[in-house]
Design an enzyme around this catalytic site. Sequence first.
Site, PDB file in Angstrom:
ATOM      1  N   ASP A 409       0.855  -1.181   0.000  1.00  0.00           N
ATOM      2  CA  ASP A 409       0.000   0.000   0.000  1.00  0.00           C
ATOM      3  C   ASP A 409       0.896   1.237   0.000  1.00  0.00           C
ATOM      4  OD1 ASP A 409      -2.318   1.599   0.316  1.00  0.00           O
ATOM      5  OD2 ASP A 409      -1.980   1.668   2.470  1.00  0.00           O
ATOM      6  N   LYS A 410       0.339   2.397  -0.316  1.00  0.00           N
ATOM      7  CA  LYS A 410       1.129   3.633  -0.305  1.00  0.00           C
ATOM      8  C   LYS A 410       0.929   4.425   0.984  1.00  0.00           C
ATOM      9  CE  LYS A 410      -0.024   7.473  -2.389  1.00  0.00           C
ATOM     10  NZ  LYS A 410       0.207   8.507  -1.360  1.00  0.00           N
ATOM     11  N   GLU A 503      -8.540  14.587   8.115  1.00  0.00           N
ATOM     12  CA  GLU A 503      -9.540  15.521   8.636  1.00  0.00           C
ATOM     13  C   GLU A 503      -8.924  16.461   9.667  1.00  0.00           C
ATOM     14  OE1 GLU A 503     -12.937  13.237   9.964  1.00  0.00           O
ATOM     15  OE2 GLU A 503     -13.863  13.566   8.003  1.00  0.00           O
ATOM     16  N   THR A 679      -2.587   1.317  -4.618  1.00  0.00           N
ATOM     17  CA  THR A 679      -3.087   2.432  -3.810  1.00  0.00           C
ATOM     18  C   THR A 679      -4.422   2.922  -4.359  1.00  0.00           C
ATOM     19  OG1 THR A 679      -2.594   4.673  -3.017  1.00  0.00           O
ATOM     20  CG2 THR A 679      -1.755   4.066  -5.193  1.00  0.00           C
ATOM     21  N   GLY A 680      -5.180   3.564  -3.516  1.00  0.00           N
ATOM     22  CA  GLY A 680      -6.427   4.192  -3.930  1.00  0.00           C
ATOM     23  C   GLY A 680      -6.238   5.631  -4.352  1.00  0.00           C
ATOM     24  N   ASP A 826      -6.657  -2.713   3.317  1.00  0.00           N
ATOM     25  CA  ASP A 826      -5.569  -3.601   2.890  1.00  0.00           C
ATOM     26  C   ASP A 826      -5.762  -5.033   3.373  1.00  0.00           C
ATOM     27  OD1 ASP A 826      -4.138  -1.399   1.753  1.00  0.00           O
ATOM     28  OD2 ASP A 826      -3.498  -0.841   3.774  1.00  0.00           O
TER      29      ASP A 826
END
Length: 1134
Positions: A409-410, A503, A679-680, A826
């Site tokens: 994942d990133k 956030e 990654t998303g 993930d």
Amino acid sequence: MFRCAVNRWCAGEEKRVDSRTIYVGHHPTPEIEAFLPQNFCDNRIVSSKYTYWNFIPKNLFEQFRRIANFYFLIIFLVQVIVDTPTSPVTSGLPLFFVIIVTAIKQGYEDWLRHKADHSVNKSPVYVVNGGKIVEKQSEKIQVGDIVCVKEDETFPCDLILLSSSREDGTCYVTTASLDGESSQKTYFTVPDTSAFRTEMEVDSLSATIECEQPQPDLYKFVGRIHVFSDKQEPVARSLGPENLLLRGATLKNTDKIYGVAIYTGMETKMALNYQGKSQKRSVVEKSINVFLIVYLCILVSKSLIGTMLKYIWQSDPANDEPWYSSKTGKEKNINQLVKMFIDFLSYMVLFNFIIPVSMYVTVEMQKFLGSYFITWDKDMYDEHLGEGALVNTSDLNEELGQIQYVFTDKTGTLTENNMEFIECCIDGFKYKNFVDSCVVDGISSNDGPCSSICGMAGKEKEELFLRALCLCHTVQVKEEDKVDGLLKQHGGSYTYISSSPDEVALVQGAKTLGFTFQGMENNRMKIQNRETEIEIYELLQILSFDPVRRRMSVIVKENSGRIFLFCKGADSSIFPKVNTGKQEEIRLHVECSAVDGLRTLCVAYKELTQDEYDQISTQLQEAKMALKDRDKKLADVYDKIEIDLHLIGATAVEDKLQEQAAETVEALRSAGMSVWVLTGDKMETAMATCYACRLFHTNMKLLELTTKNIQEFKARNEAKVHELLLELHKVVVQDKKYSSVSQLRSWSTTQEFGLIIDGAALSLIMKPTQDGSTGNYKDLLLQICQRCTAILCCRMAPLQKAQIVKMVKNTKEHPITLAIGDGANDVSMVLEAHVGIGLKGKEGRQAARNSDYAIPKFKHLQKLLLAHGHLYYIRIAHLVQYFFYKNLCFIFPQFLYQFYCGFSQQPLYDATYLTFYNICFTSLPILLYGLLEQHISIEMLKKDPSLYRNIANNALLQWKPFLYWTFLGLFNGLVFFFGAYFLYDNSTLTDNGQVYGNWTFGTIVFTVLVFTVNLKLVLDTQYWTWINHFVIWGSLAFFVIFSFFWGGIIWPFLKQQRMYFVFAQMLTSVSAWLTIILLITVSLMPDVMVKVLSKHPDKGRLQKYLVYNKAADTVSTPRSPVEPLLARSFSIES
């Protein structure tokens, strides 16, 4: 059945069979005529596996399900039933030793679980009964009981929050024991029950709860509550995860709460998560099974040969019934086929020790004890977290040394997931350098300071944008200085808490620009604007974020009565929903920020009329009240609401690269692993990160397989995909065969390729064609990927990540895959890969909980694979080969002996030696070798990643090394037997004139055997400690002492004292000493010759070879780790 039928009839359009109805406080509601008590499970937790009465049969059943244990049980029964040449003790004792040790270990572990269960089940809890607080044991809580929980207490079961001591009807909870997240989460009461704050009031509540049946997902819950009143119609409210307090979580910063039990005991979500993950098998375990089949074939072959030769030998009447051994009547009348089968079984028993039953126990102990070296590794300890590595599955230790593909994942894995607000774009103008009050036009290339923050986009639009940042989030404000979990403290006494670091960064960015979020009370959000005035907004609805929509919205109402919808999300999810605003200017800003490696979000809004909101509220209420497919219905409503938005701006936050992430990626690639980033994030942001971590470099040709490229082809989507795949395939293959990965590649002639693919393109590739197959597209994609040096997959949904991993691991080569990630998104790929690594990150601990190994930082992956994985594989590969080798050495002389004893199944060794060979004389040295051996130092393994290539593709457990060990065992067996046979061909006499007999002959062979196999380990050991010396020399000393002791006493329980004084008398002969020393030397000679004659490249050549290899793998200029992300990415080009 009647009850199910009633439920089905009452359900209307929905199927209530998948739901349950709970009567709060066990009070009947006015709508039912007859109240029937419900039957749900009690609140007892049972984590133990056994009970006192089923422990023995259940444990034995589980142990004998293992093939090796069952095999030796059959052998033992054959020895008991059939007149075999060896005592049943020879097979029974090792088997029972293994069974008893395993049973004691499992029994002790289960006793500890019983003890823990008893402590939990008998703990006191407080329940409302008759308007009073009553104490009872936790196991006696029933579904429907109203439970009172005080601050810092743990919830005894899954509760729906009815009321809280806090004025706003909320409570704070930590779920660290469930998912590892230490942040405080906020849970909400139902508005219609929040006023019931005393025991009497809560007990007077008349309500029912309908909810789904128990399921293990900690983050999903669907239900609704019906509150009845004498004066009004029943009120129905939806229930979700924000109302559900999970067993095992702890109440924080709240004096007390009242909740109704809906799931108890083994139906709580915590208990349902006890279920283990699917069992993963390592490549070594599969090799062991293959070798075991080979040795079983050898065993059967030996037994068949022995049986046939016996009957050939007995075809001569003089051999079949010699004068000194007449047959009994029973022997003469027995059926010939039955006799042959019994003889075959006898040979199976005689040679059964070729199958190493103790190897399984040794392998398990090696894996279990070896896993502690990972846990104890100080280099993998993170001081900030205060935690080190964690091993959840010790069965895969050696698999860490066989990884060929790494899927990472990133965000939070390659990067810190520590967000810092860098800049924003309002109505097309870029705002940056807030500390110095500087604003920069995002369109112009001339950057310069401005005298005032406002004026570029206009005060009205700036304030609208900042209000959106202050209102569109789920951040909580705490006034305490210290709280657990993910937080940032920003001046004054405000502390912002959120499960999402993005956030917190955005709220802080708004504060820097003059708008401060001050918290929420009674569903009203307070903001302090630039003029230090307090603005209050009523929060009407939250359209929650989900990874599919990739956006969230809030609907708020200001004091004047105007209603606004504010929406923020990824640019790909916001732009299709907007129809006004400066879209091109903001899109340009987003793309520029993404190239800089910044994470971007777009912000939009629209104003709603009261009628529009009323319609929206009705739609949301209907969707929220659904028990079936609630998520789908809510998603459909959200899509209808979030349309016709006005785009007002975008934000950019920086997620810094993790320490040593680039060096780790480079080391993994040098070790021969293919690194894929899944990654998303949007493509530009992910590309910048890939350049920064040196996955991509400037000499690499990047190929794109994205929706943008697909649209360039003028054909149907499927045809476009096929054409683009063929085009890319032609580019990377270049119409010629290319060298394999194992061959050296030249600097000048080899062009390196990198591939970028997005989620939409992957969906088209994975989508079945008209004939229902996706094979052709997949094969083309895999061929392209295998030729590319680096792969980036962006805009990936969680399931698409798992699809990628599954696609690669199911190729015909069946490569070993590793997936590493830190968040809930993930988990699917972590579970799919052969080895799953979870990072103890800031997105929670879901990945760490579901992984095989958990590490604090991405940089620790380098040592985990290149050092620990390398050594574990070497150790266990040697252990497995050594076990088969030493047992072949053990049994082959026994087989040869049959040619000299008339195939009478006469054992060569004493029964005690047969029993203790694997248990006492040869087991501990190889176990210590499997735990401590370092053929290459850990520092060298870390410095030179290319050494990892030497053990790739299960190199040490292939047929070539297996055959080498097998022939070595056969050679040693020949030396042991024929060496002793020819040296004593003339029946050497002892000093007293006694001739050496068969037991002395067998003892000499066994002595040479024990010393040879242990000294073989001495030759193989490169890393010596005092423990190795103690165990190896101690095992040899124990054999000598035991042999003296066993043969020096007349044991009353033995019918035949055949070993009496044999060993001691043997050692009084000088010729016996010379024979033993000579045979040991000859047996070890092949090993010595191999070690002497094997040529190792000198240091200069090796270093040159390694540099050459690295240069071929990647061409990159060393960069300073402290350079800015953008400079690291493009400084070489500029």
